[in-house]
Write a protein that holds these residues in place. Structure first.
Motif, short mmCIF file in Angstrom:
data_model
loop_
_atom_site.label_atom_id
_atom_site.label_comp_id
_atom_site.label_asym_id
_atom_site.label_seq_id
_atom_site.Cartn_x
_atom_site.Cartn_y
_atom_site.Cartn_z
N LYS B 5 0.82 -1.21 0.00
CA LYS B 5 0.00 0.00 0.00
C LYS B 5 0.86 1.27 0.00
O LYS B 5 0.56 2.24 -0.69
N ASP B 6 1.95 1.25 0.80
CA ASP B 6 2.86 2.40 0.83
C ASP B 6 3.40 2.70 -0.56
O ASP B 6 3.51 3.86 -0.97
N ILE B 7 3.76 1.63 -1.27
CA ILE B 7 4.34 1.81 -2.61
C ILE B 7 3.26 2.37 -3.56
O ILE B 7 3.53 3.30 -4.33
N ALA B 8 2.05 1.81 -3.45
CA ALA B 8 0.94 2.28 -4.28
C ALA B 8 0.67 3.77 -4.04
O ALA B 8 0.52 4.56 -4.97
N THR B 9 0.63 4.17 -2.76
CA THR B 9 0.38 5.57 -2.40
C THR B 9 1.46 6.46 -3.00
O THR B 9 1.19 7.49 -3.62
N LYS B 10 2.69 6.06 -2.82
CA LYS B 10 3.80 6.88 -3.31
C LYS B 10 3.73 7.08 -4.82
O LYS B 10 3.99 8.17 -5.33
N LEU B 11 3.35 6.00 -5.55
CA LEU B 11 3.33 6.09 -7.02
C LEU B 11 1.99 6.57 -7.56
O LEU B 11 1.84 6.82 -8.75
N GLY B 12 0.96 6.63 -6.67
CA GLY B 12 -0.37 7.01 -7.14
C GLY B 12 -0.99 5.97 -8.06
O GLY B 12 -1.66 6.31 -9.04
N ILE B 13 -0.74 4.69 -7.78
CA ILE B 13 -1.34 3.61 -8.58
C ILE B 13 -2.04 2.65 -7.63
O ILE B 13 -1.96 2.81 -6.41
N SER B 14 -2.74 1.65 -8.17
CA SER B 14 -3.48 0.73 -7.32
C SER B 14 -2.54 -0.32 -6.71
O SER B 14 -1.46 -0.60 -7.25
N THR B 15 -2.96 -0.90 -5.58
CA THR B 15 -2.14 -1.93 -4.94
C THR B 15 -2.02 -3.15 -5.85
O THR B 15 -1.00 -3.84 -5.83
N SER B 16 -3.06 -3.42 -6.68
CA SER B 16 -2.96 -4.60 -7.53
C SER B 16 -1.88 -4.41 -8.60
O SER B 16 -1.19 -5.35 -8.97
N THR B 17 -1.72 -3.17 -9.08
CA THR B 17 -0.64 -2.92 -10.05
C THR B 17 0.73 -3.14 -9.38
O THR B 17 1.65 -3.71 -9.98
N VAL B 18 0.84 -2.69 -8.13
CA VAL B 18 2.10 -2.89 -7.41
C VAL B 18 2.39 -4.38 -7.29
O VAL B 18 3.50 -4.86 -7.57
N SER B 19 1.37 -5.16 -6.88
CA SER B 19 1.54 -6.61 -6.75
C SER B 19 2.00 -7.23 -8.06
O SER B 19 2.92 -8.04 -8.10
N LYS B 20 1.33 -6.81 -9.14
CA LYS B 20 1.70 -7.35 -10.46
C LYS B 20 3.15 -7.01 -10.79
O LYS B 20 3.89 -7.85 -11.31
N GLY B 21 3.55 -5.78 -10.48
CA GLY B 21 4.93 -5.35 -10.76
C GLY B 21 5.94 -6.20 -10.01
O GLY B 21 6.95 -6.63 -10.55
N ILE B 22 5.63 -6.45 -8.74
CA ILE B 22 6.58 -7.20 -7.91
C ILE B 22 6.58 -8.68 -8.25
O ILE B 22 7.63 -9.32 -8.28
N ASN B 23 5.40 -9.21 -8.57
CA ASN B 23 5.33 -10.65 -8.84
C ASN B 23 5.55 -11.02 -10.31
O ASN B 23 5.48 -12.20 -10.66
N GLY B 24 5.81 -10.01 -11.15
CA GLY B 24 6.17 -10.31 -12.53
C GLY B 24 5.00 -10.74 -13.41
O GLY B 24 5.21 -11.49 -14.36
N ALA B 25 3.78 -10.27 -13.10
CA ALA B 25 2.64 -10.60 -13.96
C ALA B 25 2.88 -9.96 -15.33
O ALA B 25 3.54 -8.94 -15.45
#
Lengths: 332, 332
Positions: B5-25
């Motif tokens: 959530k912290d990363i999502a807030t900082k980038l102004g994107i959704s938490t699901s996009t952050v998850s996808k970014g980290i998990n390589g979707a």
């Protein structure tokens, strides 16, 4: 596998005399005991008590180093070592060495008689009587700040001196200092020689000229400051790097006595980051040695040597800690 | 502790996009994935899978080194590492690096994305693209035969080159050799430079004069022998020290081709003690590197770095092994 009987046969004595010799019973002569131990060592005898690898006995041998209180150099090293040893179910005995022990007992036979599987040795100097014995020892032995070439049973642990000194010289150079003095520890110690070379090469790599009037051997105690600080100031030093925090505390006091303020008139850097470093006035900029980690590493290496992994050297990173005792150079 | 959530807030994107970014979707762009990973690294994010310390994932990254068969240099290193890792319940993945990986993925984000807690890196040269990344990495990393100054997350393991080369020079000096050649490995590798310096200083410490016509860089393969052995012989060499057993095998063949017998006309010494060393004709005198122990030590150090014990360097003892390829010097 050599047995007590093999030793008895070789020496033409009874097995009970051999047992007495190895176990240190008092009713045989000192000469006979030494003969039994020497023969046992030569034949590679391993007492039953040392075969129990679930509960090994190891020892810390210390000389020339204070370790009783938390503010002394050896304290955390020993704590780190003991904690790591207890995780591996090893029993640690601490043995302050002394002259009588050195002359009357040889290292290997002392270790065998006491069933120690290995030792961590602190405080040796290069001229120490033990050094000659360590060249040949078959006992897994870890030395702090000391190195024996060519014997796979002996390893060296310590801190990267060059890296620490480089950080300190670089910090002083950035603050504009050019006339940097170095008050080293006692001569004839490996760590002292390494730091001496590191200081010269770091000065040169920062385009600074090491001045022989500003480089002195002292001892690792505050007292040596008064012998050298007046000369440093006379030769224009604007910063003094010291081989220990205790030396640095002496330098700060001596500078004050001569009317110089730290860091306004002279910057001072210590080595070790003992607990006192942050309580000095001003708090001391210093090169931190992680002493708990040194102790843990010593156990790691000793355990490796006992298990025939022949480590020669393990070095830890120092950490440069900036506090109030260093400031911009005002000299022109 | 940084969350998704912290990363999502900082980038102004959704938490699901952050998850996808980290998990390589695969359904987000490569730029977005890299941005997410960079931000996660910057904010010190640790994925859940890396917090499970009972089953850590680590990797071995290899380039420029053969390791598939038991007679190749890397094989036992990797076996030793894997065996030590399995005792600590760590999962090891072996990753041969290649140019495409170097250009498209940064080291830290590659490690984060794959939840690797640390890496053991083999075969890097000083000019490698990775070297620049390793100066800054926050990932616990152990390098074989390579050193990064000042980064507490990176450690160096290797063998005491000086000690091995000293034993070899000393052996040849005792056999009466004075004109000793050194056929080194590839330039621009830390280990090559260290051995070059060690050779010169060991020659001098044995009262021998290093001859620049007898010191050459080659590569770590047999082929380089034919470029240099004729010159060595022309300049009167009676012994050739080599930076690997493979080079030594090439030297023996090249000497034979030119009509010289080993060791009668020329002595040859290798480095490493690969399995082939004892099967060469004559069997090779060499400086043994205990490769299984190197692998075990690498794991020991990597585990220490992961647990914040900041080891900078761990070196093992070499072992000098005399076989049939060295003999008395007959030249006057």
């Amino acid at each position: 596998m050599t047995t007590i009987k093999d030793i008895a046969t070789k020496l033409g004595i009874s097995t009970s005399t051999v047992s007495k010799g190895i176990n240190g019973a008092s009713d045989i002569s000192e000469q006979m005991r030494q003969l039994v131990l020497d023969t046992a060592l030569e034949m590679g005898y391993i007492p039953k008590s040392m075969k129990d690898i679930s509960r090994r006995k190891i020892c810390i041998l210390i000389e020339n180093m204070s370790y009783e209180n938390i503010d002394q150099f050896g304290y955390e090293i020993i704590e780190g070592f003991k904690r790591a040893a207890s995780k591996k179910h090893m029993d640690v005995t601490i043995i302050p060495t002394n002259l009588s022990m050195k002359s009357s007992r040889r290292y290997d036979s002392f270790m065998l008689k006491n069933s120690y599987s290995g030792a961590f040795f602190l405080g040796l100097t290069l001229h120490d009587d033990y050094m000659a014995q360590l060249i040949q020892t078959r006992v897994p032995t870890v030395l702090l700040d000391n190195q024996i070439a060519g014997n796979p049973n002996v390893a060296y642990i310590g801190t990267e001196n060059q890296e620490g000194i480089d950080a300190a010289v670089s910090h002083l150079a950035e603050l504009g200092h050019k006339k940097i003095a170095f008050l080293n520890g006692t001569e004839h110690s490996m760590v002292t020689e390494e730091r001496q070379n590191a200081f010269t090469s770091c000065m040169e790599s920062h385009g600074l000229i090491p001045d022989e009037n500003l480089i002195r051997y002292g001892c690792f105690l505050p007292d040596c400051a008064k012998d050298h600080v007046p000369g440093f100031l006379e030769h224009g030093a604007t910063a003094v790097m010291c081989a220990s925090d205790l030396i640095a505390s002496g330098v700060i006091n001596e500078a004050a006595r001569l009317g110089y303020r730290v860091p306004e008139d002279i910057s001072v850097i210590g080595f070790d980051d003992l607990p006192i470093a942050q309580y000095l006035s001003p708090p001391l900029t210093t090169i931190r040695q992680d002493r708990t980690a040194l102790g843990q590493s010593a156990l790691l290496v000793l355990d490796s040597l006992i298990n025939d992994l022949s480590i020669s050297k393990l070095l830890l990173r120092p950490k440069f800690i900036v506090r109030g005792s260093t400031g911009p150079c005002k000299a022109k």
